[in-house]
Design an enzyme around this catalytic site. Sequence first.
Site, short mmCIF file in Angstrom:
data_model
loop_
_atom_site.label_atom_id
_atom_site.label_comp_id
_atom_site.label_asym_id
_atom_site.label_seq_id
_atom_site.Cartn_x
_atom_site.Cartn_y
_atom_site.Cartn_z
N GLY A 44 2.12 4.66 1.28
CA GLY A 44 2.70 5.37 2.42
C GLY A 44 3.92 4.65 2.47
CB ALA B 57 -1.16 -0.19 1.09
CG ASP C 118 -15.50 -1.78 12.43
OD1 ASP C 118 -15.06 -2.13 12.72
OD2 ASP C 118 -17.09 -1.70 12.25
#
Length: 578
Positions: A317, A315, A371
């Site tokens: 980042g 991912a 969540d």
Amino acid sequence: MPRGLELLIAQTILQGFDAQYGRFLEVTSGAQQRFEQADWHAVQQAMKNRIHLYDHHVGLVVEQLRCITNGQSTDAEFLLRVKEHYTRLLPDYPRFEIAESFFNSVYCRLFDHRSLTPERLFIFSSQPERRFRTIPRPLAKDFHPDHGWESLLMRVISDLPLRLHWQNKSRDIHYIIRHLTETLGPENLSKSHLQVANELFYRNKAAWLVGKLITPSGTLPFLLPIHQTDDGELFIDTCLTTTAEASIVFGFARSYFMVYAPLPAALVEWLREILPGKTTAELYMAIGCQKHAKTESYREYLVYLQGCNEQFIEAPGIRGMVMLVFTLPGFDRVFKVIKDKFAPQKEMSAAHVRACYQLVKEHDRVGRMADTQEFENFVLEKRHISPALMELLLQEAAEKITDLGEQIVIRHLYIERRMVPLNIWLEQVEGQQLRDAIEEYGNAIRQLAAANIFPGDMLFKNFGVTRHGRVVFYDYDEICYMTEVNFRDIPPPRYPEDELASEPWYSVSPGDVFPEEFRHWLCADPRIGPLFEEMHADLFRADYWRALQNRIREGHVEDVYAYRRRQRFSVRYGEMLF
């Protein structure tokens, strides 16, 4: 195994689910009383209790089945017959979709999350899609402005089951009419009507009236948050009528609603029209059916995977020190695996990290914590994994990976909504967008703290930006309760040389936090520092944090609004008298 035992096992599982959902509805039905009594601590406890019900009842059923079978092992054919009998029980069953998820959970508990195949489990539903397109009883009531909108809204409010006195019902009705007139115009409003859900949606300190505003040009959400004054009188705080506003109210970073839903599939289908951007999983999540939401989330993942030619990649980042995070480039979720070994500065265990994620699941997320769904023995085809990611997985999480040849199995992972990392967002925006992001970040910190959550690591990389521009926390390994932290002022230096020393001139104990130090991490960028000092300078003062701690210890539960302060009627229209 004796013949006929398959039906008994199928019936036992379904009866176990009946018991679970009965308790689920029982806890939910107490929401009105808790709201009317302003028992906010009971609201928080009921939310935790309801989350635990599902796993508790799965455990009870598993013990029953072990007694029925005397602990004997079962062959594949026997299990297929059990599922076949279970499927035959579902066509007339009102909560068929969650009953299938419950069956899956019992199977996974019995067989330790192994052999998870479509033949043995309800990977996809056995029942027709959207079975409740027509529903056995109305979920909502229509209100038409035959005698004007003031009369219509008076009927809507009078129909509510709440037994408390209204502070000023006429004022609230006029506020709503003014908002609707500004939104639609007088002519369109006169040709519109309402459809209002029979049940109120309770969450935190509010009871939400949820409806549909049916206009000549289409259907809009119609949401009214009902709050209490300090004297226990009811008032309507605002009126929300856009899909973006509704999406935030039903967002993935908020606690689950308490809404009485004996037919959850029907309610989800009804909500879909005013929440078109929400997936089926997100809708089930919003009404508290989080375990079935996990099933739907997995189905959405499988459907996406079947229709794409993408490979999993790391991912975007800054790489985490505790979690390895990967994604599919076009998919709106990320997959998070706890690394085998953490960076030296992360003195914690994998069990501690899992406990932090469970804390977030059970706590009031106040719209500021994402969540997650937790999975065990998650299977990935190697052809879907980029070489760079495969190398990284084997380097950072080899102990959690089993090689099956053309597949790998990841023993444990979390799936979470994908967001733009805040540090990347801040690099890309200027002007008002930058200002809004810093305001949002500070508000997120404040709201988490007011809910008794201290993020621990407050760096921008641990926060994400949603598609609505909201800032949400998503890195939980250092999370703790506010009341566990010792917020301290940095003592003045004893000598001028103290400030130049490599070590602090004061003692530091576990749990000590020095808010003055936040300034060094958060204000280094010259574009950001002045904005922080203007909007959030109090976050750098220990007395600000200690004052919040005192309010929490005194039992105060802060109000949480799923909309901007400027949208509140008291701010928009003031105390206009009618």
